[in-house]
Motif scaffolding. Structure first.
Motif, PDB file in Angstrom:
ATOM      1  N   SER A 180      83.292  25.816  38.471  1.00 30.31           N
ATOM      2  CA  SER A 180      83.399  26.952  37.552  1.00 30.31           C
ATOM      3  C   SER A 180      82.089  27.715  37.528  1.00 30.31           C
ATOM      4  CB  SER A 180      83.666  26.485  36.114  1.00 30.31           C
ATOM      5  OG  SER A 180      84.710  25.563  36.077  1.00 30.31           O
ATOM      6  N   SER A 181      82.228  29.031  37.528  1.00 31.32           N
ATOM      7  CA  SER A 181      81.049  29.878  37.434  1.00 31.32           C
ATOM      8  C   SER A 181      81.504  31.199  36.834  1.00 31.32           C
ATOM      9  CB  SER A 181      80.465  30.078  38.829  1.00 31.32           C
ATOM     10  OG  SER A 181      79.411  30.996  38.787  1.00 31.32           O
ATOM     11  N   THR A 183      81.011  34.377  37.497  1.00 28.56           N
ATOM     12  CA  THR A 183      81.514  35.353  38.474  1.00 28.56           C
ATOM     13  C   THR A 183      81.284  34.792  39.865  1.00 28.56           C
ATOM     14  OG1 THR A 183      79.367  36.410  38.716  1.00 28.56           O
ATOM     15  CG2 THR A 183      80.787  37.283  36.987  1.00 28.56           C
ATOM     16  N   PRO A 184      81.959  35.340  40.885  1.00 30.56           N
ATOM     17  CA  PRO A 184      81.710  34.867  42.257  1.00 30.56           C
ATOM     18  C   PRO A 184      80.246  35.054  42.651  1.00 30.56           C
ATOM     19  CG  PRO A 184      83.611  36.340  42.191  1.00 30.56           C
ATOM     20  CD  PRO A 184      83.013  36.357  40.830  1.00 30.56           C
ATOM     21  N   MET A 187      77.875  32.269  41.784  1.00 26.48           N
ATOM     22  CA  MET A 187      78.250  30.960  42.293  1.00 26.48           C
ATOM     23  C   MET A 187      77.288  30.568  43.415  1.00 26.48           C
ATOM     24  SD  MET A 187      82.148  29.978  43.134  1.00 26.48           S
ATOM     25  CE  MET A 187      82.832  29.345  41.630  1.00 26.48           C
ATOM     26  N   ARG A 190      78.305  29.415  47.440  1.00 22.55           N
ATOM     27  CA  ARG A 190      79.724  29.725  47.544  1.00 22.55           C
ATOM     28  C   ARG A 190      80.175  29.771  49.005  1.00 22.55           C
ATOM     29  NH1 ARG A 190      82.578  35.074  46.832  1.00 22.55           N
ATOM     30  NH2 ARG A 190      84.721  34.486  46.316  1.00 22.55           N
ATOM     31  N   GLU A 207      87.822  27.472  43.188  1.00 22.03           N
ATOM     32  CA  GLU A 207      86.846  28.254  42.430  1.00 22.03           C
ATOM     33  C   GLU A 207      87.487  28.706  41.134  1.00 22.03           C
ATOM     34  OE1 GLU A 207      84.872  31.484  44.524  1.00 22.03           O
ATOM     35  OE2 GLU A 207      85.678  30.660  46.395  1.00 22.03           O
ATOM     36  N   HIS A 209      86.494  31.480  38.142  1.00 27.05           N
ATOM     37  CA  HIS A 209      85.536  32.470  37.654  1.00 27.05           C
ATOM     38  C   HIS A 209      85.806  32.693  36.186  1.00 27.05           C
ATOM     39  CE1 HIS A 209      85.938  33.560  42.065  1.00 27.05           C
ATOM     40  NE2 HIS A 209      84.872  32.815  41.914  1.00 27.05           N
ATOM     41  N   THR A 210      84.958  32.084  35.382  1.00 27.84           N
ATOM     42  CA  THR A 210      85.284  31.972  33.959  1.00 27.84           C
ATOM     43  C   THR A 210      85.212  33.299  33.223  1.00 27.84           C
ATOM     44  OG1 THR A 210      83.011  31.332  33.560  1.00 27.84           O
ATOM     45  CG2 THR A 210      84.596  29.557  33.807  1.00 27.84           C
ATOM     46  N   ASP A 211      84.465  34.281  33.748  1.00 25.37           N
ATOM     47  CA  ASP A 211      84.422  35.583  33.076  1.00 25.37           C
ATOM     48  C   ASP A 211      85.794  36.244  33.066  1.00 25.37           C
ATOM     49  OD1 ASP A 211      81.881  35.431  32.302  1.00 25.37           O
ATOM     50  OD2 ASP A 211      81.092  37.051  33.551  1.00 25.37           O
TER      51      ASP A 211
END
Lengths: 357, 405, 117
Positions: A180-181, A183-184, A187, A190, A207, A209-211
């Motif tokens: 989890s991050s 945004t890409p 990361m 990545r 992946e 992307h928590t945003d």
């Protein structure tokens, strides 16, 4: 047979010439890495990974054994304003002797003096101090047949060391990596992870992307990784995420399968009651619960809070409590005298508080 | 006259002494807060220079003496380098590191806990005899063994004995063998003479001294001469010379710190009750500076700022020059004597005292200055006018059980 | 082990009783000679201070500097203050009490607190 005389013994004999100092105390003046009195390393390269994270390639000096276990961390000491400041970071490189370097990956924390210095301020050639590798967050050898990595943010650093080692030794088992991050872009590693997962079909890379997609809901584990109960799980990331994971595993009686690496402090004790925190100079306020530290709350409110160890040791974060009461989460002690200095990283509000910042 | 009550002697009121203390506190705080990169660079650079000098000295002597043409210049240069290295190491580096002046850097390689200096005395014993006994009981008769090193009579209050007639000779011996005098210093000759010394402790200390001293002797008088092969005698002599030069220099600097006229002795009995400000005042009155350029100050471990060093023994020595200007201002403001002068004058006075005190007091006159006369607004107060001294503070040992609840 | 021996800076304390405050003279000796307040041997690195949370918050300790292991032992001493915690530092300032200080005791201000071992 010069090779049978260990170099160490030659240096020890040199003591007679340099007493009360050691030969290394002189040799390091010729080359800073020629001393095993204090482990040293030279920063060879700084590789920008994301906007706020960089990988330091460090060449260790005498006394380094290149025998760290993937997942372990190393202490790194940097002189800031004349003072050696120490932090620990996971080693991201696999243990390979002939490369003669190790790498650590650091994310600059907002207002984090040392991490920001490491990411932006270190010139190649800088000499840093090193401490021997430590930590139990390591893969057994041989690795388990089925693995699950649950990773958040810079928690990827010990995990990448494990994956790189599995890749190098060509012993990649059945692995699911959930990362989890926000945004890409943020990361770390990545592209490398994508490459690894392409190369090893037994490595599955999720992946999140928590945003945009929100935090990992552990109820989704059954969907993401249906056989998660059969896997040895290695989790590394921010405290709340690890708390949720360990609770989830406890509920399923699977604590034995779970290995955690916490970067931040463990707070016991009962929390405060929460309330409204007011930051006097900026006039900002924020509602907090009794478990959120004053420091975290301030950061959330967008205040440039000072902080250091984030675990109640260094007092860098100490601010003046103008009014109100806070509770030390470590032991339940309360501080409420007017203008009392409080350690924001280990205290939480008990009712409304005003801080002088 | 040894002083019983510093404050009385100075005609200062309680409040004036406290005010002086606060001003000195402010200086201390300022330096503490501004310690940083530059200071760290200073000590690291100095260590580099000193170790460079050591290596250069050893190599010059070992290699340069092998050929006839280079022998004389090599001996001169090599001895000079070695002497400079030893002086720098002992005075500006070792002495100051062992005071903890550089502990704030958090560098285990430059730390008071494990620094061993390049002289015969074990660091542990130095930290007791100097850091504690001398700095805490500065110039207090009967406490501070640095007053005459248990060999010389340096204060008129010390009883004369016919053995004191030999003082000029003892002094010359002490100067030449200073390293060894210092090595035996913490044994406390006085207490051994009186049979007060714990034999077990003495044995432990002697063993420590023996081990350290042996290493020093083997290095200078066996290993390096041996490495020079046929020139062993030349190297041995050069090493001996460099040690003697260091001994003489260290002796002169240290005798200039507390024995020039104007550095006062005390008989204060209630040391324990001293407040911070009174302690400061005693440090100013008990120490003497000497003047000189930056190079002289570095070579003397900044002990030309002896007063500043005694006020702030654990602040970095490279800051003493800067602190000194502020302290002089304060001394002018409060009419406190600030003893200083050129090196030769300060040492001359110390030497005069050594010679004068080798004979009974009645044969000579004292060179100690009169106490400063009270200025009109600071005239001596009568007991009725003077606010009572607060006795309740600091009486820790007497009320050990109840002091802190 | 240490629990039955009187620590150096508490020279007069009874081993079974509450330790109370350390002796001023010994405290100053520890500070200047840079020896441990428990075993009286040369200090190591890091230097440890025992103190209550208030002392830690104020960064002003009243117990003399110690070895980390000695501090841990002293914390287990029968007479130890149960609220004592250990703070480690590389260096410290010795602060003698001033006449007007609210705190009449000798105290220590660590100047180089350590986060990592």
């Amino acid at each position: 047979m010069a090779s049978t005389i260990p170099w160490e013994r030659v240096r020890r004999a040199g003591d007679k010439l340099t007493t009360p100092l050691l030969p290394d105390d002189y040799l390091r003046l010729l080359n800073p890495l020629w001393s095993s009195r204090e482990l040293r390393g030279r920063v060879e390269k700084v590789v920008q990974e994301t906007d706020d994270a960089a990988t330091l390639v460090i060449r260790p000096g005498w006394g380094w054994r290149y025998d760290h276990r993937p997942g372990q961390y190393v202490g790194i000491g940097v002189q800031v304003e004349g003072k050696f400041q120490w932090r620990s970071y996971s080693i991201s490189s696999p243990p390979v002797r002939k490369r003669r370097t190790i790498t650590i990956t650091v994310r600059a924390m907002p207002e984090g003096l040392l991490s920001a210095h490491l990411v932006n301020g270190l010139e190649p050639g800088t000499i840093v101090r090193l401490a021997l590798p430590e930590g139990d967050f390591v893969l057994p050898d041989p690795p388990p047949q089925q693995l699950l990595f649950l990773v958040g943010g810079s928690g990827i650093t010990p995990v990448i060391a494990m994956l790189r080692t599995l890749d190098r030794r060509d012993t990649m088992p059945d692995v699911v990596l959930h990362y989890s991050s926000p945004t890409p872009d943020r990361m770390i590693f990545r592209e490398e992870l994508a490459r690894l997962s392409e190369k090893h079909e037994q490595l599955i890379f999720h992946e999140l992307h928590t945003d945009t997609d929100g935090m990992l809901d552990l109820a989704d584990l059954d969907r993401i990784c249906p056989d998660w109960r059969e896997r040895d799980t290695y989790a590394c990331g921010p405290g709340p995420m690890l708390d949720a994971i360990s609770e989830h595993y406890e509920q399923h009686d699977l604590e034995d399968r779970l290995h955690l690496e916490r970067f931040s402090l463990e707070l016991g004790g009962e929390g405060g009651e929460g309330g409204t925190l007011t930051f006097r100079n900026s006039g900002k306020t924020i509602e907090v619960d009794g478990a959120t530290t004053v420091l975290e709350a301030g950061e959330e409110a967008g205040i440039g809070m000072p902080y250091g160890c984030r675990m109640g040791i260094c007092h860098t974060c100490t601010l003046t409590l103008v009014s109100g009461k806070v509770r030390d989460l470590r032991n339940g002690d309360e501080y409420g005298n007017a203008n009392e200095p409080v350690q924001t990283c280990v205290t939480a509000a008990v009712g409304d508080c005003t801080l002088d910042i | 006259m040894a002083i019983k009550d510093v404050q009385e002697y100075m005609h200062l009121t309680d409040d004036e002494v406290e005010q002086l203390g606060r001003e000195l506190d402010a200086i201390r705080q300022e330096i503490e807060e501004s310690r940083g990169e530059k200071d760290a660079a200073y000590i690291n650079r100095l260590i580099r220079i000193q170790r460079g000098l050591a290596a250069a000295g050893r190599l010059t002597l070992m290699l340069g003496t092998q050929r006839k043409e280079t022998r004389v210049p090599a001996v001169v240069a090599g001895t000079t380098f070695l002497a400079l290295h030893k002086i720098l190491e002992n005075m500006e580096i070792g002495h100051n590191v062992m005071h903890g002046q550089w502990d704030w850097m958090n560098d285990p390689e430059i730390h008071s806990s494990n620094w061993e200096w390049d002289t015969a005395q074990p660091a542990e014993q130095w930290k007791h005899s100097h850091n504690y006994i001398h700095h805490q009981f500065t110039n207090v008769l009967g406490y501070d063994n640095d007053i005459g090193y248990g060999i010389l009579r340096m204060a008129r209050e010390q009883k004369w004995h016919p053995a004191n007639l030999g003082q000029p000779v003892y002094n010359a011996l002490l100067a030449t063998l200073f390293e060894w005098g210092v090595a035996l210093h913490d044994l406390d000759i006085e207490r051994i003479r009186k049979g007060e010394k714990d034999p077990k402790e003495m044995k432990r200390q002697l063993k420590q001294i023996w081990r350290k001293g042996r290493n020093q002797v083997v290095k200078d008088y066996v290993v390096y001469p041996a490495l020079a092969g046929r020139q062993w005698r030349t190297v041995l002599t050069a090493n001996l010379a460099s040690n003697v030069v260091r001994n003489l220099w260290a002796y002169v600097i240290i005798f200039c710190g507390h024995f020039p006229d104007g550095a006062l002795h005390f008989t204060e009995e209630e040391l324990e009750d001293e407040t911070r400000s009174e302690w400061y005042l005693r440090q100013i009155l008990g120490a003497a500076n000497f003047k000189g350029g930056p190079l002289l100050h570095v070579m003397s471990g900044n002990l030309g700022f002896q007063i500043e060093h005694h006020l702030f023994p654990d602040l970095p020595s490279n800051r003493y020059a800067q602190i000194s200007e502020r302290v002089q201002e304060l001394c002018r403001k409060y009419d406190i004597p600030y003893t200083t002068g050129p090196l030769h004058q300060q040492y001359g006075q110390a030497l005069r005292t050594i010679i004068k005190l080798s004979v009974p007091n009645s044969w000579t006159s004292s060179d100690q200055p009169e106490p400063p006369t009270p200025s009109r607004e600071r005239r001596r107060k009568s007991d009725a006018e003077r606010p009572p001294r607060r006795q309740e503070l600091g009486g820790w040992s007497r009320s050990a059980a109840g002091a802190r609840g | 082990m240490i629990a039955t021996r009187t620590p150096f800076a508490w020279g007069e304390a009874d081993a079974e009783q509450e330790l109370g405050p350390p002796l001023r003279r010994q405290v100053i000796q520890c500070a200047l000679s840079r020896i441990c307040g428990v075993c009286a041997e040369s200090l190591g690195r890091p230097i440890a201070f025992l103190g209550t949370p208030e002392e830690a918050a104020r960064n002003a300790f009243h117990c003399p500097p110690m070895h980390v292991t000695c501090a841990e032992d002293l914390r287990r001493h029968a007479g130890a203050d149960p609220r004592w915690g250990i703070t480690t530092t590389s260096g410290f300032e010795l602060v003698r009490p001033g006449r007007d200080d609210a705190d009449p005791d000798v105290r220590f201000e660590p100047n180089s607190l350590l986060q990592d071992p």
